[in-house]
Scaffold this motif. Sequence first.
Motif: not given
Length: 232
Positions: A154, A183-184, A186-188, A190-191, A212
Motif C-alpha cells: 500500500r 483483495e485490499l 486490488c481494490s485500491l 482499481y479505484a 476487478g
Amino acid sequence: MSAPPVVELEAVVVEYPTGAEPVRAVDGVTLAVQPGSSTAVVGRSGSGKSSLVAVMGLMRSPTSGHVRVEGRAVDSARVRHAVRAGTIAMVFQSFHLETHLSVTENVMLQWFVTRSDESRRSARQRAADAADLVGLGHAAARRVSDLSGGERQRVAIARALFARPRLLIADEPTGNLDETNAELVCSLLYAAPAQTGAAVVVVTHDPVVAAGADRTVRIVRGRLAASPQDVG
C-alpha cells in the motif's frame, strides 16, 4: 475530439538473443490503453507479460514496432526517459521501498530525488494525502521495516500516486500477499482511475485479481489471445 490513448503499442516485437535463434518474448502485439481505464494483462509464467509491461512502462525499447504515449512517438532513449518520468509510475511485487525510512518519506521519495520547485511542506502534505488514500494515514511516521507485507504494498501504491501518473502499471502486485491483503491492494488499484484519472494496468497470472479490471487481455506465447473489443 477524444483524448489519445495514454499508451499505444503497434506491432511490438521483443526478442532476446540466445544462441543461434533469438527468443521472441513479444510477438507483434498491438494494444491501446485509454485514459481513466483499468486493464488486466493475464498469462502464465513465461508468456511474455514481463517483456510486454517493460515496453509499456518505457523501461525498454521494443526490438521492432512502435510505441506512442498520449499521441507522442517514443522513438529514442532520450524521449523514452523524459516521457516515462512525467507520465508513468510502477508498482512491483517486491515493493522496492527504503525500509529505514518512514511511510511519508517513502511516499515522497520522488521529491527527494528530483528536488523539484515544490516546497517540502507541500510535498509532505501530498504524501500524507496519498497515504490517507491507501488507508495508512495513521502510520505516516512509522518506519517501513515495521510494516506488514500488505501495508508495504500500500505504501508502494501511495508512492506511485504521489507521482501524479497518467498511467500506473502494477506488475504482479499481489504475488507476495495473503488473500485478504491481495483483495485490499486490488481494490485500491482499481479505484485509482475514478479517484485520480490515471489509467491502471495490472499484470497478473491470477484470474481473481484480473476480475476487478474494466477489461482483461490475455497473452499466450507472446501474442494477445483476446477478442477485438478487449484489445482496442
